[in-house]
Design a protein around this motif. Structure first.
Motif, PDB file in Angstrom:
ATOM      1  N   ASN A  25       0.827  -1.195   0.000  1.00  0.00           N
ATOM      2  CA  ASN A  25       0.000   0.000   0.000  1.00  0.00           C
ATOM      3  C   ASN A  25       0.870   1.256   0.000  1.00  0.00           C
ATOM      4  OD1 ASN A  25      -2.362   1.422   0.052  1.00  0.00           O
ATOM      5  ND2 ASN A  25      -2.641   1.287   2.246  1.00  0.00           N
ATOM      6  N   HIS A  26       1.930   1.254   0.794  1.00  0.00           N
ATOM      7  CA  HIS A  26       2.846   2.396   0.859  1.00  0.00           C
ATOM      8  C   HIS A  26       3.518   2.624  -0.494  1.00  0.00           C
ATOM      9  CE1 HIS A  26       6.648   4.472   1.936  1.00  0.00           C
ATOM     10  NE2 HIS A  26       5.831   5.148   2.714  1.00  0.00           N
ATOM     11  N   SER A  27       3.957   1.579  -1.132  1.00  0.00           N
ATOM     12  CA  SER A  27       4.591   1.691  -2.440  1.00  0.00           C
ATOM     13  C   SER A  27       3.608   2.217  -3.484  1.00  0.00           C
ATOM     14  CB  SER A  27       5.134   0.332  -2.892  1.00  0.00           C
ATOM     15  OG  SER A  27       6.144  -0.101  -2.024  1.00  0.00           O
ATOM     16  N   ALA A  28       2.368   1.775  -3.410  1.00  0.00           N
ATOM     17  CA  ALA A  28       1.357   2.240  -4.368  1.00  0.00           C
ATOM     18  C   ALA A  28       1.100   3.733  -4.191  1.00  0.00           C
ATOM     19  CB  ALA A  28       0.067   1.448  -4.197  1.00  0.00           C
ATOM     20  N   VAL A  29       1.061   4.198  -2.942  1.00  0.00           N
ATOM     21  CA  VAL A  29       0.845   5.623  -2.685  1.00  0.00           C
ATOM     22  C   VAL A  29       2.015   6.438  -3.221  1.00  0.00           C
ATOM     23  CG1 VAL A  29       0.690   7.347  -0.844  1.00  0.00           C
ATOM     24  CG2 VAL A  29      -0.703   5.292  -0.733  1.00  0.00           C
ATOM     25  N   ILE A  30       3.232   5.951  -3.046  1.00  0.00           N
ATOM     26  CA  ILE A  30       4.413   6.658  -3.554  1.00  0.00           C
ATOM     27  C   ILE A  30       4.369   6.744  -5.082  1.00  0.00           C
ATOM     28  CG2 ILE A  30       6.917   6.479  -3.832  1.00  0.00           C
ATOM     29  CD1 ILE A  30       7.029   5.449  -0.962  1.00  0.00           C
ATOM     30  N   VAL A  31       4.041   5.647  -5.739  1.00  0.00           N
ATOM     31  CA  VAL A  31       3.977   5.635  -7.203  1.00  0.00           C
ATOM     32  C   VAL A  31       2.878   6.576  -7.698  1.00  0.00           C
ATOM     33  CG1 VAL A  31       3.403   4.202  -9.197  1.00  0.00           C
ATOM     34  CG2 VAL A  31       4.994   3.362  -7.479  1.00  0.00           C
ATOM     35  N   LEU A  32       1.716   6.551  -7.053  1.00  0.00           N
ATOM     36  CA  LEU A  32       0.623   7.433  -7.443  1.00  0.00           C
ATOM     37  C   LEU A  32       1.013   8.896  -7.260  1.00  0.00           C
ATOM     38  CD1 LEU A  32      -2.296   7.776  -8.390  1.00  0.00           C
ATOM     39  CD2 LEU A  32      -2.983   7.613  -6.001  1.00  0.00           C
ATOM     40  N   SER A  33       1.635   9.215  -6.135  1.00  0.00           N
ATOM     41  CA  SER A  33       2.061  10.594  -5.872  1.00  0.00           C
ATOM     42  C   SER A  33       3.089  11.062  -6.901  1.00  0.00           C
ATOM     43  CB  SER A  33       2.660  10.707  -4.471  1.00  0.00           C
ATOM     44  OG  SER A  33       1.727  10.324  -3.504  1.00  0.00           O
ATOM     45  N   ALA A  34       4.075  10.226  -7.172  1.00  0.00           N
ATOM     46  CA  ALA A  34       5.098  10.586  -8.152  1.00  0.00           C
ATOM     47  C   ALA A  34       4.484  10.768  -9.539  1.00  0.00           C
ATOM     48  CB  ALA A  34       6.190   9.512  -8.192  1.00  0.00           C
ATOM     49  N   SER A  35       3.534   9.926  -9.902  1.00  0.00           N
ATOM     50  CA  SER A  35       2.878  10.051 -11.204  1.00  0.00           C
ATOM     51  C   SER A  35       2.114  11.360 -11.315  1.00  0.00           C
ATOM     52  CB  SER A  35       1.920   8.883 -11.427  1.00  0.00           C
ATOM     53  OG  SER A  35       2.619   7.662 -11.459  1.00  0.00           O
ATOM     54  N   LEU A  36       1.425  11.744 -10.251  1.00  0.00           N
ATOM     55  CA  LEU A  36       0.685  13.001 -10.268  1.00  0.00           C
ATOM     56  C   LEU A  36       1.622  14.200 -10.357  1.00  0.00           C
ATOM     57  CD1 LEU A  36      -2.117  12.250  -7.657  1.00  0.00           C
ATOM     58  CD2 LEU A  36      -2.349  12.428 -10.135  1.00  0.00           C
ATOM     59  N   VAL A  37       2.736  14.158  -9.649  1.00  0.00           N
ATOM     60  CA  VAL A  37       3.709  15.255  -9.707  1.00  0.00           C
ATOM     61  C   VAL A  37       4.287  15.373 -11.117  1.00  0.00           C
ATOM     62  CG1 VAL A  37       5.979  16.007  -8.883  1.00  0.00           C
ATOM     63  CG2 VAL A  37       4.257  15.259  -7.254  1.00  0.00           C
ATOM     64  N   ILE A  38       4.673  14.256 -11.695  1.00  0.00           N
ATOM     65  CA  ILE A  38       5.240  14.272 -13.046  1.00  0.00           C
ATOM     66  C   ILE A  38       4.203  14.766 -14.054  1.00  0.00           C
ATOM     67  CG2 ILE A  38       6.106  12.793 -14.903  1.00  0.00           C
ATOM     68  CD1 ILE A  38       7.497  11.142 -12.687  1.00  0.00           C
ATOM     69  N   ALA A  39       2.945  14.342 -13.903  1.00  0.00           N
ATOM     70  CA  ALA A  39       1.886  14.809 -14.805  1.00  0.00           C
ATOM     71  C   ALA A  39       1.694  16.317 -14.677  1.00  0.00           C
ATOM     72  CB  ALA A  39       0.582  14.075 -14.509  1.00  0.00           C
ATOM     73  N   ALA A  40       1.760  16.841 -13.455  1.00  0.00           N
ATOM     74  CA  ALA A  40       1.614  18.278 -13.247  1.00  0.00           C
ATOM     75  C   ALA A  40       2.775  19.050 -13.874  1.00  0.00           C
ATOM     76  CB  ALA A  40       1.514  18.588 -11.760  1.00  0.00           C
ATOM     77  N   VAL A  41       3.987  18.513 -13.749  1.00  0.00           N
ATOM     78  CA  VAL A  41       5.152  19.168 -14.343  1.00  0.00           C
ATOM     79  C   VAL A  41       5.042  19.170 -15.867  1.00  0.00           C
ATOM     80  CG1 VAL A  41       7.647  18.940 -14.696  1.00  0.00           C
ATOM     81  CG2 VAL A  41       6.691  18.732 -12.402  1.00  0.00           C
ATOM     82  N   VAL A  42       4.646  18.063 -16.447  1.00  0.00           N
ATOM     83  CA  VAL A  42       4.494  17.991 -17.906  1.00  0.00           C
ATOM     84  C   VAL A  42       3.401  18.945 -18.371  1.00  0.00           C
ATOM     85  CG1 VAL A  42       3.786  16.488 -19.813  1.00  0.00           C
ATOM     86  CG2 VAL A  42       5.427  15.672 -18.126  1.00  0.00           C
ATOM     87  N   PHE A  43       2.290  19.025 -17.628  1.00  0.00           N
ATOM     88  CA  PHE A  43       1.215  19.952 -17.980  1.00  0.00           C
ATOM     89  C   PHE A  43       1.704  21.400 -17.932  1.00  0.00           C
ATOM     90  CE2 PHE A  43      -2.272  22.745 -16.653  1.00  0.00           C
ATOM     91  CZ  PHE A  43      -3.115  22.588 -17.734  1.00  0.00           C
ATOM     92  N   ALA A  44       2.465  21.738 -16.881  1.00  0.00           N
ATOM     93  CA  ALA A  44       2.995  23.102 -16.754  1.00  0.00           C
ATOM     94  C   ALA A  44       3.952  23.429 -17.904  1.00  0.00           C
ATOM     95  CB  ALA A  44       3.696  23.273 -15.410  1.00  0.00           C
ATOM     96  N   MET A  45       4.837  22.492 -18.242  1.00  0.00           N
ATOM     97  CA  MET A  45       5.775  22.719 -19.343  1.00  0.00           C
ATOM     98  C   MET A  45       5.017  22.875 -20.667  1.00  0.00           C
ATOM     99  SD  MET A  45       8.797  20.054 -18.275  1.00  0.00           S
ATOM    100  CE  MET A  45       9.590  20.165 -19.848  1.00  0.00           C
ATOM    101  N   ASP A  46       4.011  22.049 -20.883  1.00  0.00           N
ATOM    102  CA  ASP A  46       3.227  22.130 -22.113  1.00  0.00           C
ATOM    103  C   ASP A  46       2.510  23.477 -22.198  1.00  0.00           C
ATOM    104  OD1 ASP A  46       2.080  20.987 -24.526  1.00  0.00           O
ATOM    105  OD2 ASP A  46       0.199  20.879 -23.390  1.00  0.00           O
ATOM    106  N   SER A  47       1.935  23.909 -21.103  1.00  0.00           N
ATOM    107  CA  SER A  47       1.249  25.209 -21.091  1.00  0.00           C
ATOM    108  C   SER A  47       2.224  26.351 -21.342  1.00  0.00           C
ATOM    109  CB  SER A  47       0.551  25.412 -19.748  1.00  0.00           C
ATOM    110  OG  SER A  47      -0.442  24.438 -19.559  1.00  0.00           O
ATOM    111  N   LEU A  48       3.404  26.282 -20.735  1.00  0.00           N
ATOM    112  CA  LEU A  48       4.420  27.315 -20.939  1.00  0.00           C
ATOM    113  C   LEU A  48       4.862  27.364 -22.398  1.00  0.00           C
ATOM    114  CD1 LEU A  48       6.418  29.419 -19.732  1.00  0.00           C
ATOM    115  CD2 LEU A  48       8.017  27.509 -19.460  1.00  0.00           C
TER     116      LEU A  48
END
Length: 63
Positions: A29-52
């Motif tokens: 469960n802990h590993s799944a939460v870490i993977v989900l969190s990292a995926s959301l952060v990376i998606a947010a960074v890619v979205f920000a770069m795309d918007s920029l």
């Protein structure tokens, strides 16, 4: 040929059933939460770069 395949399957089962250590539910469960969190952060960074880049290209190539 068939004997090799049967021996291979027996070895695979022995490896998975007796030699592999499986994670506990809490670790999994802990590993799944870490993977989900990292995926959301990376998606947010890619979205920000795309918007920029879209904004910059709108300035460079107006219209």
């Amino acid at each position: 040929m068939f004997k090799k395949l049967v021996n291979y399957c027996k070895c695979c089962y022995d490896e998975l059933a007796h030699k592999t250590t499986w994670p506990k539910y809490a670790e999994l469960n802990h590993s799944a939460v870490i993977v989900l969190s990292a995926s959301l952060v990376i998606a947010a960074v890619v979205f920000a770069m795309d918007s920029l880049f879209k904004w910059v290209m709108g300035i460079v190539y107006p219209g």
